[in-house]
Motif scaffolding. Sequence first.
Motif, PDB file in Angstrom:
ATOM      1  N   ILE A 235      70.003  -8.129  38.996  1.00  0.00           N
ATOM      2  CA  ILE A 235      69.951  -8.900  40.244  1.00  0.00           C
ATOM      3  C   ILE A 235      69.850  -7.961  41.446  1.00  0.00           C
ATOM      4  O   ILE A 235      69.043  -8.169  42.359  1.00  0.00           O
ATOM      5  CB  ILE A 235      71.198  -9.802  40.366  1.00  0.00           C
ATOM      6  N   GLY A 236      70.684  -6.906  41.458  1.00  0.00           N
ATOM      7  CA  GLY A 236      70.650  -5.962  42.570  1.00  0.00           C
ATOM      8  C   GLY A 236      69.323  -5.239  42.683  1.00  0.00           C
ATOM      9  O   GLY A 236      68.760  -5.104  43.779  1.00  0.00           O
ATOM     10  N   SER A 238      66.378  -6.224  41.555  1.00  0.00           N
ATOM     11  CA  SER A 238      65.348  -7.182  41.959  1.00  0.00           C
ATOM     12  C   SER A 238      65.461  -7.511  43.444  1.00  0.00           C
ATOM     13  O   SER A 238      64.444  -7.638  44.137  1.00  0.00           O
ATOM     14  CB  SER A 238      65.460  -8.461  41.127  1.00  0.00           C
ATOM     15  N   SER A 239      66.691  -7.635  43.940  1.00  0.00           N
ATOM     16  CA  SER A 239      66.905  -7.961  45.353  1.00  0.00           C
ATOM     17  C   SER A 239      66.363  -6.857  46.259  1.00  0.00           C
ATOM     18  O   SER A 239      65.766  -7.136  47.309  1.00  0.00           O
ATOM     19  CB  SER A 239      68.395  -8.179  45.628  1.00  0.00           C
ATOM     20  N   ILE A 242      62.601  -7.201  46.388  1.00  0.00           N
ATOM     21  CA  ILE A 242      62.226  -8.373  47.180  1.00  0.00           C
ATOM     22  C   ILE A 242      62.373  -8.091  48.668  1.00  0.00           C
ATOM     23  O   ILE A 242      61.511  -8.455  49.480  1.00  0.00           O
ATOM     24  CB  ILE A 242      63.080  -9.589  46.764  1.00  0.00           C
ATOM     25  N   ILE A 243      63.473  -7.422  49.055  1.00  0.00           N
ATOM     26  CA  ILE A 243      63.686  -7.074  50.466  1.00  0.00           C
ATOM     27  C   ILE A 243      62.599  -6.133  50.959  1.00  0.00           C
ATOM     28  O   ILE A 243      62.046  -6.304  52.059  1.00  0.00           O
ATOM     29  CB  ILE A 243      65.084  -6.441  50.655  1.00  0.00           C
ATOM     30  N   LYS A 246      59.395  -8.104  51.513  1.00  0.00           N
ATOM     31  CA  LYS A 246      59.422  -8.912  52.728  1.00  0.00           C
ATOM     32  C   LYS A 246      59.249  -8.048  53.961  1.00  0.00           C
ATOM     33  O   LYS A 246      58.558  -8.427  54.904  1.00  0.00           O
ATOM     34  CB  LYS A 246      60.742  -9.696  52.796  1.00  0.00           C
TER      35      LYS A 246
END
Length: 252
Positions: A235-236, A238-239, A242-243, A246
């Motif tokens: 999760i970390g 992937s986050s 994603i950040i 963006k």
Amino acid sequence: MSSLQPPTWVFLENFKTLLFEDPRFWPAFFRTFYFTGLALICQTVLGVSIAVLFNRKFKGNQLIKTLFLLPMVSTPVAIGLVWLLIFEPSIGFANQFLGFFGIHSQLWISSPVQALPAIALVDTWQWTPMITLITLAGLSTLPQEHYEAAAVDGANSWQMFWHITFPLVLPTIFAAVLLRAIDAIKQFDLIYAMTQGGPGFSSETLNIYGFVNGFQYFKLGYTSAILVIFFMIIIGFSSIIIILRKKTEVTL
């Protein structure tokens, strides 16, 4: 599962043992990221480069694209077994190929140092077409007006790629990297088919370590703790991607 005693509630004891007392956890943790980073860098560079090449029109373009995608649809376990023969130190094709250039034979997956990079090489061979395919989809949607204006201004091919193609296709590349990162960080079947975490523990990642604890040592509570931490890592990771994606979109 292997104990005659009923299970007991240990609260956070498994996490404490895992993080502070287990000598195999942190090496497996760093191997996981080493393998993921090595595979991602190779696959991204090769995938984007091949996508740019395939985006041009030339004779046999569609046939070459089709053949190039074949490794991606193959079974990972079958691929692992085939590459076991290729990496065989005595009669394997890999050492015979190196011999043509006067390079000494390598131990490949029999070496504690070379095992994980060798598996990353196989993973790159199998999954580079995925990044190529996604990047090609992004390249096909780019507006041609920018290239026409750059041609008028006298820009060469490299300048067009660096200042037009790469910035515009970067969000697509991030999407491809995100998909591959999630898959690479939890890679199991290829590693297990080729080395089962060996030689020694040199290619043991968190996924392999969790499997060993669960299905060889039958320590299901301890395995659950490993997989909870592993899930948080995914999760970390992937986050972060994603950040970054963006931020790239906002900048563009």
